[in-house]
Motif scaffolding. Structure first.
Motif, PDB file in Angstrom:
ATOM      1  N   LEU A 111       0.811  -1.219   0.000  1.00 21.91           N
ATOM      2  CA  LEU A 111       0.000   0.000   0.000  1.00 21.91           C
ATOM      3  C   LEU A 111       0.846   1.272   0.000  1.00 21.91           C
ATOM      4  CD1 LEU A 111      -2.867  -0.988   2.448  1.00 21.91           C
ATOM      5  CD2 LEU A 111      -2.846  -1.077  -0.044  1.00 21.91           C
ATOM      6  N   ALA A 112       2.143   1.122  -0.187  1.00 23.84           N
ATOM      7  CA  ALA A 112       3.042   2.275  -0.116  1.00 23.84           C
ATOM      8  C   ALA A 112       3.367   2.817  -1.495  1.00 23.84           C
ATOM      9  CB  ALA A 112       4.334   1.887   0.596  1.00 23.84           C
ATOM     10  N   ASP A 113       3.223   4.126  -1.656  1.00 26.25           N
ATOM     11  CA  ASP A 113       3.770   4.801  -2.831  1.00 26.25           C
ATOM     12  C   ASP A 113       5.277   4.920  -2.616  1.00 26.25           C
ATOM     13  OD1 ASP A 113       0.975   7.127  -3.078  1.00 26.25           O
ATOM     14  OD2 ASP A 113       1.195   5.059  -3.767  1.00 26.25           O
ATOM     15  N   MET A 114       6.046   4.575  -3.634  1.00 29.22           N
ATOM     16  CA  MET A 114       7.502   4.513  -3.496  1.00 29.22           C
ATOM     17  C   MET A 114       8.180   5.402  -4.525  1.00 29.22           C
ATOM     18  SD  MET A 114       7.899   2.229  -1.076  1.00 29.22           S
ATOM     19  CE  MET A 114       9.658   1.919  -1.220  1.00 29.22           C
ATOM     20  N   GLY A 115       9.442   5.734  -4.252  1.00 29.50           N
ATOM     21  CA  GLY A 115      10.156   6.562  -5.217  1.00 29.50           C
ATOM     22  C   GLY A 115      11.660   6.420  -5.118  1.00 29.50           C
ATOM     23  N   ILE A 171       6.465   5.454  -8.132  1.00 31.50           N
ATOM     24  CA  ILE A 171       5.473   4.455  -8.513  1.00 31.50           C
ATOM     25  C   ILE A 171       4.461   4.363  -7.382  1.00 31.50           C
ATOM     26  CG2 ILE A 171       6.908   2.553  -7.632  1.00 31.50           C
ATOM     27  CD1 ILE A 171       5.704   0.830  -9.930  1.00 31.50           C
ATOM     28  N   THR A 172       3.176   4.486  -7.720  1.00 31.67           N
ATOM     29  CA  THR A 172       2.145   4.389  -6.701  1.00 31.67           C
ATOM     30  C   THR A 172       1.900   2.928  -6.345  1.00 31.67           C
ATOM     31  OG1 THR A 172       0.274   4.179  -8.203  1.00 31.67           O
ATOM     32  CG2 THR A 172       1.052   6.429  -7.708  1.00 31.67           C
ATOM     33  N   TYR A 173       1.119   2.729  -5.289  1.00 35.97           N
ATOM     34  CA  TYR A 173       0.833   1.347  -4.889  1.00 35.97           C
ATOM     35  C   TYR A 173       0.007   0.628  -5.948  1.00 35.97           C
ATOM     36  CZ  TYR A 173      -3.993   2.467  -3.508  1.00 35.97           C
ATOM     37  OH  TYR A 173      -5.302   2.838  -3.514  1.00 35.97           O
ATOM     38  N   ARG A 174      -0.676   1.436  -6.799  1.00 42.12           N
ATOM     39  CA  ARG A 174      -1.438   0.844  -7.892  1.00 42.12           C
ATOM     40  C   ARG A 174      -0.579   0.582  -9.123  1.00 42.12           C
ATOM     41  NH1 ARG A 174      -7.123   1.431  -7.633  1.00 42.12           N
ATOM     42  NH2 ARG A 174      -7.836   2.571  -5.789  1.00 42.12           N
ATOM     43  N   GLY A 175       0.683   1.078  -9.097  1.00 38.97           N
ATOM     44  CA  GLY A 175       1.575   0.844 -10.216  1.00 38.97           C
ATOM     45  C   GLY A 175       1.704   1.990 -11.194  1.00 38.97           C
ATOM     46  N   ARG A 203       8.174  -2.532  -9.174  1.00 33.00           N
ATOM     47  CA  ARG A 203       8.083  -3.051  -7.822  1.00 33.00           C
ATOM     48  C   ARG A 203       7.650  -4.506  -7.845  1.00 33.00           C
ATOM     49  NH1 ARG A 203       4.250   0.881  -4.942  1.00 33.00           N
ATOM     50  NH2 ARG A 203       4.405  -0.623  -3.214  1.00 33.00           N
ATOM     51  N   ASP A 204       8.100  -5.254  -6.841  1.00 35.44           N
ATOM     52  CA  ASP A 204       7.682  -6.635  -6.650  1.00 35.44           C
ATOM     53  C   ASP A 204       7.095  -6.708  -5.246  1.00 35.44           C
ATOM     54  OD1 ASP A 204       7.418  -9.364  -6.161  1.00 35.44           O
ATOM     55  OD2 ASP A 204       9.195  -9.875  -7.302  1.00 35.44           O
ATOM     56  N   ASN A 205       5.770  -6.668  -5.172  1.00 33.50           N
ATOM     57  CA  ASN A 205       5.116  -6.646  -3.867  1.00 33.50           C
ATOM     58  C   ASN A 205       5.327  -7.947  -3.094  1.00 33.50           C
ATOM     59  OD1 ASN A 205       4.198  -4.042  -4.270  1.00 33.50           O
ATOM     60  ND2 ASN A 205       2.189  -4.707  -5.030  1.00 33.50           N
ATOM     61  N   ALA A 206       5.530  -9.045  -3.796  1.00 35.96           N
ATOM     62  CA  ALA A 206       5.766 -10.319  -3.126  1.00 35.96           C
ATOM     63  C   ALA A 206       7.109 -10.332  -2.406  1.00 35.96           C
ATOM     64  CB  ALA A 206       5.698 -11.459  -4.132  1.00 35.96           C
ATOM     65  N   LYS A 207       8.049  -9.539  -2.918  1.00 32.79           N
ATOM     66  CA  LYS A 207       9.395  -9.495  -2.336  1.00 32.79           C
ATOM     67  C   LYS A 207       9.641  -8.208  -1.548  1.00 32.79           C
ATOM     68  CE  LYS A 207      11.560 -12.369  -5.885  1.00 32.79           C
ATOM     69  NZ  LYS A 207      12.634 -12.453  -6.928  1.00 32.79           N
ATOM     70  N   ASN A 208       8.621  -7.336  -1.458  1.00 37.40           N
ATOM     71  CA  ASN A 208       8.783  -6.047  -0.772  1.00 37.40           C
ATOM     72  C   ASN A 208       9.995  -5.285  -1.301  1.00 37.40           C
ATOM     73  OD1 ASN A 208       6.594  -6.738   0.753  1.00 37.40           O
ATOM     74  ND2 ASN A 208       7.624  -6.620   2.728  1.00 37.40           N
ATOM     75  N   THR A 209      10.140  -5.285  -2.615  1.00 33.17           N
ATOM     76  CA  THR A 209      11.322  -4.704  -3.237  1.00 33.17           C
ATOM     77  C   THR A 209      10.956  -3.751  -4.361  1.00 33.17           C
ATOM     78  OG1 THR A 209      12.635  -6.673  -2.683  1.00 33.17           O
ATOM     79  CG2 THR A 209      13.524  -5.206  -4.372  1.00 33.17           C
TER      80      THR A 209
END
Length: 111
Positions: free
Chosen positions: A31-35, A51-55, A71-77
């Motif tokens: 659920l995190a927007d990342m940058g 990249i937003t949590y929606r991609g 992003r790879d949400n399964a790997k938290n990366t």
């Protein structure tokens, strides 16, 4: 405890490629927007890509067409694929998830 740990930086020749990674823990990554941000010597920290949590992605004009954030949400990366690198891309690259920052990874583009 929130940790954002970047890796993948290094020395590369102009025109080369690097892939940065940011391993996140302690946050709800899905659920995190990342940058990715960067800071060159003597300059202010600047946005590279988000990249937003929606991609949904957003890029600085200077890297459009050369860099790809993913992003790879399964790997938290979080990733940053950097192609066609230029000397002006030289900087410390930071991973960001509001309000947290990683420690940064150095990218140097030089022949």
């Amino acid at each position: 405890q929130v940790l954002l740990v970047e890796s993948g930086g290094g020395l590369v020749q102009p025109g080369g490629s690097l892939r940065l990674s940011c391993a996140a823990s302690g946050i709800n990554f899905r659920l995190a927007d990342m940058g990715w941000y960067r800071q060159a010597p003597g300059k202010q920290r600047e946005l590279v890509a988000t990249i937003t949590y929606r991609g949904r992605t957003n890029y600085a004009d200077s890297v459009k067409g050369r860099f790809t954030i993913s992003r790879d949400n399964a790997k938290n990366t979080l990733y940053l694929q950097m192609n066609s690198l230029k000397p002006e891309d030289t900087a410390i690259y930071y991973c960001h998830a509001v309000p947290y920052w990683g420690q940064g990874t150095q990218v140097t583009v030089s022949s």
